[in-house]
Design a protein around this motif. Structure first.
Motif, PDB file in Angstrom:
ATOM      1  N   LEU A   2       0.833  -1.209   0.000  1.00 57.64           N
ATOM      2  CA  LEU A   2       0.000   0.000   0.000  1.00 57.64           C
ATOM      3  C   LEU A   2       0.865   1.255   0.000  1.00 57.64           C
ATOM      4  O   LEU A   2       1.905   1.310   0.663  1.00 57.64           O
ATOM      5  N   GLU A   3       0.428   2.256  -0.754  1.00 58.13           N
ATOM      6  CA  GLU A   3       1.134   3.541  -0.723  1.00 58.13           C
ATOM      7  C   GLU A   3       0.779   4.272   0.561  1.00 58.13           C
ATOM      8  O   GLU A   3      -0.225   3.964   1.208  1.00 58.13           O
ATOM      9  N   ALA A   4       1.614   5.293   0.889  1.00 55.48           N
ATOM     10  CA  ALA A   4       1.388   6.038   2.138  1.00 55.48           C
ATOM     11  C   ALA A   4       0.012   6.717   2.126  1.00 55.48           C
ATOM     12  O   ALA A   4      -0.684   6.742   3.141  1.00 55.48           O
ATOM     13  N   SER A   5      -0.393   7.237   0.947  1.00 58.00           N
ATOM     14  CA  SER A   5      -1.693   7.928   0.883  1.00 58.00           C
ATOM     15  C   SER A   5      -2.841   6.938   1.111  1.00 58.00           C
ATOM     16  O   SER A   5      -3.868   7.284   1.702  1.00 58.00           O
ATOM     17  N   ASP A   6      -2.652   5.674   0.645  1.00 65.86           N
ATOM     18  CA  ASP A   6      -3.688   4.657   0.875  1.00 65.86           C
ATOM     19  C   ASP A   6      -3.779   4.302   2.354  1.00 65.86           C
ATOM     20  O   ASP A   6      -4.877   4.114   2.894  1.00 65.86           O
ATOM     21  N   ARG A   7      -2.623   4.203   3.006  1.00 65.83           N
ATOM     22  CA  ARG A   7      -2.623   3.888   4.457  1.00 65.83           C
ATOM     23  C   ARG A   7      -3.299   5.017   5.237  1.00 65.83           C
ATOM     24  O   ARG A   7      -4.064   4.775   6.164  1.00 65.83           O
ATOM     25  N   ARG A   8      -3.010   6.274   4.824  1.00 64.09           N
ATOM     26  CA  ARG A   8      -3.659   7.422   5.493  1.00 64.09           C
ATOM     27  C   ARG A   8      -5.169   7.349   5.273  1.00 64.09           C
ATOM     28  O   ARG A   8      -5.954   7.594   6.188  1.00 64.09           O
ATOM     29  N   ALA A   9      -5.578   7.007   4.058  1.00 63.67           N
ATOM     30  CA  ALA A   9      -7.016   6.929   3.742  1.00 63.67           C
ATOM     31  C   ALA A   9      -7.700   5.840   4.580  1.00 63.67           C
ATOM     32  O   ALA A   9      -8.787   6.057   5.132  1.00 63.67           O
TER      33      ALA A   9
END
Ligand code: ZN
Length: 282
Positions: A2-9
């Motif tokens: 997972l990308e960082a933005s996906d983890r934040r989401a």
């Protein structure tokens, strides 16, 4: 990966979903709506899951810094929808109904009825006396697996056999009603000492005709890690991310949640089979 933005989401979606679920229960506690209230808890629970899912998607969009919303991406993949957020929240509700989710368990636990964590498989038929030694042993196991039926704790030092309905409530039933319907069928549910003490204090106040506060008649409980309803926010965001990236983590998230619920149910059934309790007539 997972990308960082996906983890934040995912974190923002899951966190905001749980916040809405907790807030909904707090409002119900103040309004005096509990698991003993007819019909309304199921309706409010379904609305809470749908509304909290929509909030989770908006929070995930904001945290992930997306120009295009996750819900609209999902809507394109699934044939399009006028209101994509509503479509996804509706899909979450549909899955919950399919899994047999108990929406009423998102309401505060009544101390005069089955609590939010009351599982039929983790209860025993009861008479009007105290639990016997083998019954108490079984209730300890039920408590550690399914939790106190009122607050859900699985880490209490000891669980008592709580009569449902409470004996004091059954004894106040009008004689005519008892003559027509007979004595109520009592069951023992595991209950922790803290909830048992709160229940006793509430019942004593009622017996002495003292007013009891609304909050003292019910138990507020945090979202349980064993409940599928605790993961709907993350699952909805994962579903939208999966649609965006053409992968299937959403399906995995849902199967993990339902697998955990199934495993607990199986443990309860085997604990029930190994304890020395006469066969239940149910
Ligand atoms: Zn408790």
């Amino acid at each position: 990966m997972l990308e960082a933005s996906d983890r934040r989401a995912l974190a923002a979606g899951g966190g905001s979903y749980l916040a809405v679920v907790c807030a909904s229960q707090a409002v119900q506690l103040v309004a005096g709506i509990t698991t003993a209230t007819p019909l309304l808890p199921t309706l409010l629970g379904a609305c809470t899951v749908g509304g909290a899912s929509a909030v989770a998607l908006r929070a995930a969009d904001a945290a992930g810094g997306r120009r295009r919303s996750l819900a609209s991406t999902y809507a394109c993949h699934s044939g399009g929808s006028a209101d994509a957020t509503a479509a996804l929240a509706g899909a979450a509700l549909h899955v919950c109904f399919g899994l047999g989710v108990r929406f009423w368990a998102l309401s505060p636990s009544s101390l005069a009825a089955e609590g939010a964590f009351a599982w039929a498989a983790a209860s025993l038929p009861a008479g009007e006396g105290y639990a016997s030694t083998p019954q108490r042993e079984a209730l300890q196991r039920f408590g550690r697996l399914a939790g106190c039926h009122s607050c859900g704790t699985r880490f209490a030092a000891q669980y008592v056999g709580d009569h449902v309905p409470p004996l004091s409530v059954a004894s106040r039933r009008p004689r005519l009603l008892s003559a027509v319907l007979g004595r109520p069928a009592f069951r023992f549910y595991p209950q922790c000492r803290a909830c048992s003490a709160q229940q006793a204090a509430t019942m004593n106040r009622r017996a002495r005709d003292l007013p009891s506060t609304l909050a003292s008649r019910a138990v507020y409980h945090l979202p349980s890690p064993l409940r599928a309803t605790s993961y709907v926010g993350v699952a909805v965001v994962a579903l939208a991310l999966a649609a965006e990236a053409d992968v299937g983590p959403a399906r995995r998230a849902l199967s993990i949640a339902s697998g955990a619920a199934d495993a607990t149910r199986q443990k309860l059934l085997s604990a029930r089979a190994t304890c020395r309790i006469p066969a239940d007539s149910e």
